[in-house]
Write an enzyme that holds these catalytic residues in place. Sequence first.
Site, short mmCIF file in Angstrom:
data_model
loop_
_atom_site.label_atom_id
_atom_site.label_comp_id
_atom_site.label_asym_id
_atom_site.label_seq_id
_atom_site.Cartn_x
_atom_site.Cartn_y
_atom_site.Cartn_z
N SER A 16 61.11 83.42 105.15
CA SER A 16 60.35 84.35 105.99
C SER A 16 60.87 84.46 107.42
CB SER A 16 58.88 83.94 106.05
OG SER A 16 58.26 84.18 104.83
N LYS A 51 62.08 87.70 108.42
CA LYS A 51 61.18 88.81 108.81
C LYS A 51 61.34 89.18 110.28
CE LYS A 51 57.89 87.90 105.14
NZ LYS A 51 57.02 86.86 104.58
N TYR A 86 64.64 93.05 100.21
CA TYR A 86 63.75 92.09 100.87
C TYR A 86 64.09 90.66 100.47
CZ TYR A 86 59.34 89.56 101.61
OH TYR A 86 58.39 88.64 101.97
N TYR A 112 51.91 82.31 109.65
CA TYR A 112 50.94 82.57 108.58
C TYR A 112 49.53 82.33 109.12
CZ TYR A 112 55.23 81.84 105.87
OH TYR A 112 56.50 81.89 105.39
N VAL A 115 59.24 79.26 104.17
CA VAL A 115 58.88 78.24 103.18
C VAL A 115 60.05 77.34 102.79
CG1 VAL A 115 56.92 79.47 102.18
CG2 VAL A 115 59.21 79.83 101.24
#
Lengths: 306, 306, 306, 306
Positions: free
Chosen positions: B64, B67, B190, B242, B260
Amino acid sequence: MKPTKELLAGILDEVRPLIGQGKVADYIPALAGISATKLGIAVCYNDGEIIQAGDTQERFSIQSISKVMSLTLAMSLYEPEEIWRRVGKEPSGHAFNSMIQLELENGIPRNPFINAGALVVSDLLHSRLAAPQYRMLELVRKLSCNPHLTYDKAVAASEMQHSDRNASIAYLMRSFGNFENEVMPVLTNYFSYCSLNMSCIDLARTFSYLANKGLPLGAKKTIISQTQSKQMNALLATCGLYDGAGEFAYRVGMPGKSGVGGGIVAIVPGEMSITVWSPELDPSGNSLAGTAALELLAERIGRSIF
Amino acid sequence: MKPTKELLAGILDEVRPLIGQGKVADYIPALAGISATKLGIAVCYNDGEIIQAGDTQERFSIQSISKVMSLTLAMSLYEPEEIWRRVGKEPSGHAFNSMIQLELENGIPRNPFINAGALVVSDLLHSRLAAPQYRMLELVRKLSCNPHLTYDKAVAASEMQHSDRNASIAYLMRSFGNFENEVMPVLTNYFSYCSLNMSCIDLARTFSYLANKGLPLGAKKTIISQTQSKQMNALLATCGLYDGAGEFAYRVGMPGKSGVGGGIVAIVPGEMSITVWSPELDPSGNSLAGTAALELLAERIGRSIF
Amino acid sequence: MKPTKELLAGILDEVRPLIGQGKVADYIPALAGISATKLGIAVCYNDGEIIQAGDTQERFSIQSISKVMSLTLAMSLYEPEEIWRRVGKEPSGHAFNSMIQLELENGIPRNPFINAGALVVSDLLHSRLAAPQYRMLELVRKLSCNPHLTYDKAVAASEMQHSDRNASIAYLMRSFGNFENEVMPVLTNYFSYCSLNMSCIDLARTFSYLANKGLPLGAKKTIISQTQSKQMNALLATCGLYDGAGEFAYRVGMPGKSGVGGGIVAIVPGEMSITVWSPELDPSGNSLAGTAALELLAERIGRSIF
Amino acid sequence: MKPTKELLAGILDEVRPLIGQGKVADYIPALAGISATKLGIAVCYNDGEIIQAGDTQERFSIQSISKVMSLTLAMSLYEPEEIWRRVGKEPSGHAFNSMIQLELENGIPRNPFINAGALVVSDLLHSRLAAPQYRMLELVRKLSCNPHLTYDKAVAASEMQHSDRNASIAYLMRSFGNFENEVMPVLTNYFSYCSLNMSCIDLARTFSYLANKGLPLGAKKTIISQTQSKQMNALLATCGLYDGAGEFAYRVGMPGKSGVGGGIVAIVPGEMSITVWSPELDPSGNSLAGTAALELLAERIGRSIF
């Protein structure tokens, strides 16, 4: 760069045209009656110097800004784990008075600045203090250097008459074992805290300790530790503006706390505390012109925590 | 104060006992196979100096953390309003892959760092770039000063085999008109971004631009403007970890983004970018020992945005 | 008392003024094009006698009414526990295409008549039948005593073009392990079932088995057992009318199933099956004038399961 | 076929082994103390004949079964629209005391048999009756032909001590303007109704009017109209068993209402009312062995509304 009175006045002129695009809180008559054209901004440097423009001496209802004070008082009375096992530190992603998350998360409010969380904090104060209303007033008078501050009994009584939603929240937490006292006396205190009338200058002075490592204006001793002061700013940055915290961080870039009376306090750690006041609110419940003024100020003086 | 290699090594020694208390991500075999004892920390000063300790040269799956890069690329291609009308800026208050809020809020994800938001950003890249995978890789190689970085095809393929939840999210947004392209090709891209393998040093260098007003390491030109860099840090501070962003702000006090794979990047604006790596995650999905290491570092070097 | 053609025609006259107060389904062009003034009612006695009035021979899109047929086919192929461990039997309390409950309840749909549940049933058929479309058509032709029934390929194709929400639902269940096959082929079949064009008379005949202990019209053998027939009626009574099942039971008092094409079938166990058709829908998605007609019919002939 | 005492006794023998698989309600001491082995079933024919087996003369706490009586009393006092604009007629799809739906649907409870809905009904009685507790008792004594019935003050007081969740529900409705009286007096009445102790025979007699078109046992005049009696049965069929109404319809096939004291009443319209009692509950809060007994009875005597 340090703001001058002229710079502040200029900012107010720039944002004044926004008045009319927001909506004054009207759920109680006492708030609905305020003039929408009130506009003020005050900066309090850590050395006590005040720079201000507009309606900065007129007192208004601080409402949810009081949640920072009650948490500060609780932090001075309890061990951290005693507080944080009963209330979380995360943004809620829901409206300030939503009960959905509270039910799904077993009566533990997401953070101390949504209503549920502030009610838990009030419950904590109630459990440990003989006269919590008195102690809160004493604290705020000391922090603001203004011994004349008082609760607005009419506002508090009016809130109490419209307290069904907050009573529902408190009873729900009580059903989960996360509320220790009788609901109504705690609500009474909670609304008294919210009813405090303070001016921009009073508030800027009051919150100086969060810009100064826990040390209140004119004090020799910190009210909370430097670490706690950082923690409070962290909580304000992620949870201080209801469901508009992300937008506020994006636009203004300072820890802050708003109230439905139209006030917002913001902190530049190590340097200054700032208060703006403009009664009309945006859809998230934050002062519309006030946010815009803080955004301009941050840009003009080149301050942001990011 | 500036950290030394010894200080960093000492911090790693202090947090190493935490290994065993978290849980390595195991939803795909490629991640589950990683050694839980990996531990590294790297600091990149804005002048390019690297200080590091532990496993800082071994590459791991950034997941992530990608992102932030895809949003950066999108910010360089689109006008702000083109992005922010399709994705919000608020913390979600829900798990990273929850669809409840997405349904209630008509397919507009809360922020670009939950899965739904990152999928919208990938959709934006897909609409405007002929070869988004190529452009992303080019960008990351440049930012990291490492031309050898590549996607991990095995990881990307494995993610694609477990992509039902993300497919569901994308189709839900598509049903609300907030997804422009075919779902599967966007998902493929992605997962490629997520599959990038990078070391702590690669990542610390890559994110230097967020500590340096948008200017990448060794570059003459900003990749995003100073304002955009502040905005990105604001988004990271409120939404980057998160459903643990509040706790991270409270303990560490820096904008950050986790993956993660066990990596976390953190920013001290104006000064440095930091990366830690420890594969075991806490219940919110953030590196457990990594967060603890950042907390200690912040305290030892006296850095916090608050 | 047994209804006459005149009584049925009188009921249609009484409810005709309601046309204009509902809304024809318009999410696909094929449905939006239907004339809002169509109105018909057909009663099929268990001995095969048909009494009817209005537009009862014109075929319309049965849409969700097909969910009863696909469940019937699944009940004839699977042991009860194979079905009911994958889909519940309770009213949902949410809109027919809501995903909130589905996420909270780990991908197990509340009942077989919301979209998620019907998709699970289609997935069941797909797993066990080589040619589920063929078998469904064969079944419906037999039940309706009409060998000319066909799928409407244009409607099915149009639904498939607007299938993002259903794809999202299927992928969400797949992520929970409650969907066995590839999503798109199952969706294709599902929309074919929905696209069946049938008249009021076709439908009244088709559902005769639910009024006759599982025995189809003109058949020697039950298609499902008497117990299963009762169970199906129970499911229809509690879950057959989307989020309007309670109101329908209150007003009409018969098990029933509606479709967004404006058809409703209703059962008087032991006696008759009834179909009404009027394309305009109420806010719950059920035929507005059709429900009113059934309410009048129930009252006039003194039939209700309550 | 008409059940004999032997048939009923045989059914009890068959379901007795289930005792031990459920859980006696324990949220208040008064309920927790009941013997789990109590088991009884009573049938009251519309002509007054009682057939029974097991513990049918011992009184137990009827709890939520009282919700049918309070709604009946309200239906006799108010015009339908006065009731149904304040409470819905749809199954909730949520636990009996959930507040999530209530908040999303602006304080209008889904139906009169979840707690929120029953509190609205109690509020309605409070607004129109000078002595609602007295009137309820009078009604139940008349319906049951038992002038000795009384409220159990200890149970009512114990419920009041654990009333936080219900208080929360009432205050939430009050905040939406859907609660007219002070919360605590209404709660006091509500818990009194729940505290009624009645035997299987008392209850079977009491609910005879729902099997007999509104006409109570031994009465000359209906208490509610035939239409209202059907409507009540429809409400019971779709909403009477908490979040297990669908399963109950599927297995038993009769309108029914359960209470956490372990009682269930069921109706065969036109013929008989039935009561079973077994204190252990299934996960939905309905008597486990009681449901099984009703399922067997329905099968053996060939009665079902479906």
